[in-house]
Design a protein around this motif. Structure first.
Motif, PDB file in Angstrom:
ATOM      1  N   VAL A 189       0.975  -1.225  -0.322  1.00  0.00           N
ATOM      2  CA  VAL A 189      -0.506   0.271   0.400  1.00  0.00           C
ATOM      3  C   VAL A 189       0.791   1.346  -0.185  1.00  0.00           C
ATOM      4  O   VAL A 189       0.431   2.596  -0.520  1.00  0.00           O
ATOM      5  N   ILE A 190       1.759   1.400   0.981  1.00  0.00           N
ATOM      6  CA  ILE A 190       2.694   2.529   1.167  1.00  0.00           C
ATOM      7  C   ILE A 190       3.962   2.208  -0.192  1.00  0.00           C
ATOM      8  O   ILE A 190       3.694   3.797  -0.868  1.00  0.00           O
ATOM      9  N   ASP A 191       4.094   1.227  -0.770  1.00  0.00           N
ATOM     10  CA  ASP A 191       4.604   1.401  -2.407  1.00  0.00           C
ATOM     11  C   ASP A 191       3.865   1.991  -3.178  1.00  0.00           C
ATOM     12  O   ASP A 191       4.667   2.871  -4.305  1.00  0.00           O
ATOM     13  N   ASP A 192       2.810   1.790  -3.503  1.00  0.00           N
ATOM     14  CA  ASP A 192       2.206   1.561  -4.675  1.00  0.00           C
ATOM     15  C   ASP A 192       1.496   3.229  -4.181  1.00  0.00           C
ATOM     16  O   ASP A 192       1.212   4.062  -5.253  1.00  0.00           O
ATOM     17  N   LYS A 193       1.920   3.816  -3.403  1.00  0.00           N
ATOM     18  CA  LYS A 193       2.078   5.906  -3.359  1.00  0.00           C
ATOM     19  C   LYS A 193       2.291   6.375  -3.555  1.00  0.00           C
ATOM     20  O   LYS A 193       2.835   7.597  -4.091  1.00  0.00           O
ATOM     21  N   ARG A 194       3.707   5.754  -4.075  1.00  0.00           N
ATOM     22  CA  ARG A 194       5.329   6.614  -4.121  1.00  0.00           C
ATOM     23  C   ARG A 194       5.530   6.775  -5.569  1.00  0.00           C
ATOM     24  O   ARG A 194       5.084   5.828  -6.091  1.00  0.00           O
ATOM     25  N   PRO A 195       6.112   7.715  -6.239  1.00  0.00           N
ATOM     26  CA  PRO A 195       6.733   8.329  -5.432  1.00  0.00           C
ATOM     27  C   PRO A 195       6.103   9.943  -5.075  1.00  0.00           C
ATOM     28  O   PRO A 195       4.055   9.983  -5.897  1.00  0.00           O
ATOM     29  N   LEU A 196       6.039  10.081  -4.525  1.00  0.00           N
ATOM     30  CA  LEU A 196       4.878  11.187  -3.428  1.00  0.00           C
ATOM     31  C   LEU A 196       5.610  12.693  -4.295  1.00  0.00           C
ATOM     32  O   LEU A 196       6.880  12.966  -4.485  1.00  0.00           O
ATOM     33  N   GLU A 197       5.146  13.477  -3.920  1.00  0.00           N
ATOM     34  CA  GLU A 197       4.914  14.968  -4.741  1.00  0.00           C
ATOM     35  C   GLU A 197       5.792  15.871  -3.336  1.00  0.00           C
ATOM     36  O   GLU A 197       5.275  15.387  -2.170  1.00  0.00           O
ATOM     37  N   GLY A 198       6.461  16.508  -3.325  1.00  0.00           N
ATOM     38  CA  GLY A 198       7.125  17.850  -2.560  1.00  0.00           C
ATOM     39  C   GLY A 198       8.238  17.068  -1.965  1.00  0.00           C
ATOM     40  O   GLY A 198       8.666  16.321  -2.466  1.00  0.00           O
ATOM     41  N   ILE A 248       8.563  12.003   6.146  1.00  0.00           N
ATOM     42  CA  ILE A 248       8.275  11.106   6.768  1.00  0.00           C
ATOM     43  C   ILE A 248       9.577  10.199   7.443  1.00  0.00           C
ATOM     44  O   ILE A 248       9.258   9.731   8.945  1.00  0.00           O
ATOM     45  N   GLN A 249      10.484  10.627   6.594  1.00  0.00           N
ATOM     46  CA  GLN A 249      11.756   9.790   6.773  1.00  0.00           C
ATOM     47  C   GLN A 249      12.146   9.794   8.313  1.00  0.00           C
ATOM     48  O   GLN A 249      13.038   9.367   9.251  1.00  0.00           O
ATOM     49  N   PHE A 250      12.681  11.875   8.334  1.00  0.00           N
ATOM     50  CA  PHE A 250      12.961  12.063   9.596  1.00  0.00           C
ATOM     51  C   PHE A 250      11.777  11.856  10.796  1.00  0.00           C
ATOM     52  O   PHE A 250      12.412  11.476  11.908  1.00  0.00           O
ATOM     53  N   ASN A 291      -2.540  13.610   4.137  1.00  0.00           N
ATOM     54  CA  ASN A 291      -1.555  14.283   2.744  1.00  0.00           C
ATOM     55  C   ASN A 291      -2.547  14.112   1.214  1.00  0.00           C
ATOM     56  O   ASN A 291      -2.250  15.080   0.927  1.00  0.00           O
ATOM     57  N   GLY A 292      -3.342  13.592   1.209  1.00  0.00           N
ATOM     58  CA  GLY A 292      -3.845  12.802  -0.303  1.00  0.00           C
ATOM     59  C   GLY A 292      -3.630  12.191  -0.802  1.00  0.00           C
ATOM     60  O   GLY A 292      -4.063  12.168  -1.807  1.00  0.00           O
ATOM     61  N   ASN A 293      -3.058  11.299  -0.453  1.00  0.00           N
ATOM     62  CA  ASN A 293      -2.868   9.933  -0.820  1.00  0.00           C
ATOM     63  C   ASN A 293      -3.584   8.882  -0.789  1.00  0.00           C
ATOM     64  O   ASN A 293      -2.895   7.845  -0.098  1.00  0.00           O
ATOM     65  N   LYS A 294      -4.457   8.671  -1.415  1.00  0.00           N
ATOM     66  CA  LYS A 294      -5.615   7.580  -0.894  1.00  0.00           C
ATOM     67  C   LYS A 294      -5.215   6.789  -1.284  1.00  0.00           C
ATOM     68  O   LYS A 294      -5.393   7.031  -3.136  1.00  0.00           O
TER      69      LYS A 294
END
Length: 283
Positions: free
Chosen positions: A29-38, A44-46, A280-283
Motif C-alpha cells: 500500500v505504501i509502495d504503491d503511493k510513491r513517488p510522493l509530491e514535494g 516521513i523519514q525524519f 495528505n491526500g494520497n488515498k
C-alpha cells in the motif's frame, strides 16, 4: 554451527504467517503511493528517525521526551535539566540511522566489522558505561567503543535471576556464525522480518559489546528490514515490558512470540505512515 543451535530454529506459526502477510500488504500500500509530491517522504523519514531514536534510547533509560528528542535533532539545542549523555545518545543514534541509510544506498555488505563501526558510533564520546558489581551495586566501567567485550557481562532479570551472556572468548565465533546465518537466510528467501528478528535476538543473546547492545540489535534488525524494502519496526518504549518478556521466552527457545511482537511493531509503523499519506491526500 547455527543450524544446530536452537536459537536459530525458525518457528512454524499460523498466527505469524497471517501477521507477516499483513506486513507485506501494508508495505505494498505504501509502495504503491510513491513517488510522493514535494518533500513529504523526506518528512516521513525524519519522523521515523526521531520516533526510532526516542524509543530505542528510552528503552535504555534516556529521560528525553519525544518532543525534546525532536527539538534536539531538528534544532541541535539541548534542554535544561536533562543529562548531557541523553543528548549524546540521541545524536549518536540519529547518526547511526543515517549510516544505515547510506549503507543501503551504497549496497555495502553486512559484516561483523560493520557492527563494530555501529557500536563505535553509538558510544561516540561516551567514556564510561553503567555496570553492576557482583553484589548488585551500581558502578561505572570504562567504555571500549567498537571493541568486543573483554569481561563477562550479566543482567538481573525481573524474576531475580542473574542471566549470563556469551563468554568473551566465544564472541568472535558466535558473531561470525550469526552473520553467516543471515547471509544464508537471504540466499534461501526467508522472510526478511524473520531473519531480522532472529538477528536481533541472537545479537542480544551474544551481547558482544560492553554497552550499546540493545540499540545495536535494533539497528541491525531494522537494517535487514530496510534493505529489503520495508519500513523500520520501531519498538515503542510503552511496550518495553512485553519486549523484555518476549526476549526471555526466546532465551527458553520460544522465538515465535518475539517474531510476532516485531511483526506487530512493524505493522504499527506501517499503519502510522499509511495514515500520514492518507491525511495528505494520497488515498
Amino acid at each position: 554451527m547455527p543450524q544446530n543451535n536452537p536459537t536459530y530454529i525458525i518457528p512454524n506459526s499460523a498466527d505469524l504467517k497471517v501477521s507477516l502477510a499483513e506486513n507485506d500488504r501494508l508495505q505494498k500500500v505504501i509502495d504503491d503511493k510513491r513517488p510522493l509530491e514535494g518533500d513529504l517522504w523526506d518528512v516521513i523519514q525524519f519522523k521515523l528517525k526521531v520516533d526510532w531514536t526516542y524509543n530505542s534510547n528510552a528503552i535504555e533509560g534516556s529521560t528525553l521526551s519525544p518532543s525534546e528528542t525532536l527539538f534536539f535533532l531538528r534544532e541541535g539545542l539541548t534542554v535544561k535539566g536533562k543529562p548531557l549523555k541523553d543528548f549524546l545518545d540521541a545524536r549518536n543514534h540519529s547518526e547511526a540511522v543515517d549510516l544505515l541509510q547510506d549503507t543501503i544506498k551504497d549496497d555495502r555488505p553486512l559484516s561483523t566489522g560493520f557492527m563494530k563501526e555501529i557500536n563505535a558510533l553509538i558510544l561516540n564520546g561516551v567514556s564510561y558505561t553503567a555496570a553492576q558489581t557482583p553484589d548488585g551495586k551500581s558502578t561505572k566501567k570504562k567504555a571500549h567503543a567498537g571493541e568486543y567485550k573483554k569481561h563477562p557481562n550479566h543482567v538481573l532479570t525481573p524474576s531475580g535471576e542473574i542471566h549470563t551472556y556469551v563468554a568473551p572468548e566465544q564472541v568472535a565465533t558466535e558473531m561470525d556464525q550469526l552473520f553467516e546465518w543471515i547471509s544464508e537466510q537471504e540466499r534461501n528467501g526467508t522472510h526478511p522480518l524473520i531473519t531480522a528478528t532472529f538477528a536481533h535476538y541472537n545479537f542480544v543473546r551474544i551481547h558482544p559489546f560492553d554497552d550499546g547492545n540493545g540499540r545495536g540489535a535494533r539497528l541491525l534488525m531494522n537494517l535487514l528490514l530496510m534493505k529489503n524494502g520495508y519500513l523500520p519496526a520501531v519498538i515503542n518504549n510503552e511496550n518495553r515490558q512485553d519486549y523484555i518478556e518476549c526476549l526471555q521466552l526466546a532465551d527458553k527457545g520460544e522465538l515465535a512470540p518475539f517474531c510476532l511482537f516485531v511483526s506487530q511493531s512493524l505493522r504499527e509503523t506501517q499503519e502510522s505512515v499509511v495514515n500520514i499519506l492518507e491525511e495528505n491526500g494520497n488515498k
